[in-house]
Scaffold this motif. Sequence first.
Motif, PDB file in Angstrom:
ATOM      1  N   GLY A   4       0.784  -1.225   0.000  1.00  0.00           N
ATOM      2  CA  GLY A   4       0.000   0.000   0.000  1.00  0.00           C
ATOM      3  C   GLY A   4       0.816   1.276   0.000  1.00  0.00           C
ATOM      4  N   GLU A   5       2.137   1.159   0.046  1.00  0.00           N
ATOM      5  CA  GLU A   5       2.991   2.351   0.095  1.00  0.00           C
ATOM      6  C   GLU A   5       3.383   2.772  -1.318  1.00  0.00           C
ATOM      7  OE1 GLU A   5       6.705   3.421   2.787  1.00  0.00           O
ATOM      8  OE2 GLU A   5       7.171   1.872   1.333  1.00  0.00           O
ATOM      9  N   ARG A   6       3.320   4.059  -1.595  1.00  0.00           N
ATOM     10  CA  ARG A   6       3.775   4.584  -2.874  1.00  0.00           C
ATOM     11  C   ARG A   6       5.287   4.774  -2.799  1.00  0.00           C
ATOM     12  NH1 ARG A   6      -0.556   9.158  -4.722  1.00  0.00           N
ATOM     13  NH2 ARG A   6      -2.343   8.125  -3.846  1.00  0.00           N
ATOM     14  N   GLN A  46      -3.695  -0.643  -1.780  1.00  0.00           N
ATOM     15  CA  GLN A  46      -4.876  -0.220  -1.015  1.00  0.00           C
ATOM     16  C   GLN A  46      -5.267   1.213  -1.320  1.00  0.00           C
ATOM     17  OE1 GLN A  46      -3.950  -0.928   3.078  1.00  0.00           O
ATOM     18  NE2 GLN A  46      -4.134  -3.154   2.893  1.00  0.00           N
ATOM     19  N   TRP A  47      -4.297   2.098  -1.474  1.00  0.00           N
ATOM     20  CA  TRP A  47      -4.627   3.496  -1.738  1.00  0.00           C
ATOM     21  C   TRP A  47      -5.423   3.633  -3.024  1.00  0.00           C
ATOM     22  CZ3 TRP A  47      -3.165   5.672  -6.280  1.00  0.00           C
ATOM     23  CH2 TRP A  47      -2.070   5.117  -6.962  1.00  0.00           C
ATOM     24  N   TYR A  48      -5.115   2.764  -4.021  1.00  0.00           N
ATOM     25  CA  TYR A  48      -5.829   2.840  -5.297  1.00  0.00           C
ATOM     26  C   TYR A  48      -7.232   2.258  -5.170  1.00  0.00           C
ATOM     27  CZ  TYR A  48      -6.873   2.711 -10.220  1.00  0.00           C
ATOM     28  OH  TYR A  48      -7.477   2.910 -11.434  1.00  0.00           O
ATOM     29  N   GLU A  74       0.142   7.944 -12.863  1.00  0.00           N
ATOM     30  CA  GLU A  74       0.451   6.993 -11.784  1.00  0.00           C
ATOM     31  C   GLU A  74       0.310   5.599 -12.378  1.00  0.00           C
ATOM     32  OE1 GLU A  74       1.096   6.513  -8.527  1.00  0.00           O
ATOM     33  OE2 GLU A  74       0.991   8.514  -7.674  1.00  0.00           O
ATOM     34  N   ARG A 108      -9.073   2.235  -2.613  1.00  0.00           N
ATOM     35  CA  ARG A 108      -9.908   3.202  -1.888  1.00  0.00           C
ATOM     36  C   ARG A 108     -10.326   4.366  -2.783  1.00  0.00           C
ATOM     37  NH1 ARG A 108      -6.240   2.017   2.419  1.00  0.00           N
ATOM     38  NH2 ARG A 108      -4.984   3.798   1.833  1.00  0.00           N
ATOM     39  N   LYS A 109      -9.458   4.763  -3.691  1.00  0.00           N
ATOM     40  CA  LYS A 109      -9.722   5.905  -4.563  1.00  0.00           C
ATOM     41  C   LYS A 109     -10.693   5.551  -5.693  1.00  0.00           C
ATOM     42  CE  LYS A 109      -6.517   8.960  -5.638  1.00  0.00           C
ATOM     43  NZ  LYS A 109      -7.071  10.268  -5.342  1.00  0.00           N
TER      44      LYS A 109
END
Length: 124
Positions: A20-22, A82-84, A70, A86-87
């Motif tokens: 989940g880290e960019r 995870q960040w994606y 991205e 969620r977005k």
Amino acid sequence: MAALLPPRLRGRAPGARVPGERRHRPALISFDASEDEVRVTLYRDSAAWCPYCQKAWLFLEEKRIPYRVERVPLNAYGYKPQWYSRKVDGGKLPALELDGAVHVESLEIIKLLDAEFAEPRMVP
């Protein structure tokens, strides 16, 4: 040394990915616009195999619309970060963020961009 690391990094090899880290900043394609003028972020597949992502990317390039890109892995290469997820509902690719609103489906993205950035018109 390990005690100095945040708990989520302890026990990991140096340079190992944290889920989940960019790890990078989005690439900026500005076409001579300032960074503050860029309103679009394209989320595309990291392997550059997705024809729908390529269609949206080529449209941005042809119209010379300033954008950030991205790269996100397809599900075939592992789970999306995870960040994606969620977005973007469902984690679909491609996705485009315009002025904070997220849009999916390549044809709808192209129609939106053609309407928002009118000159030159490319969609009949």
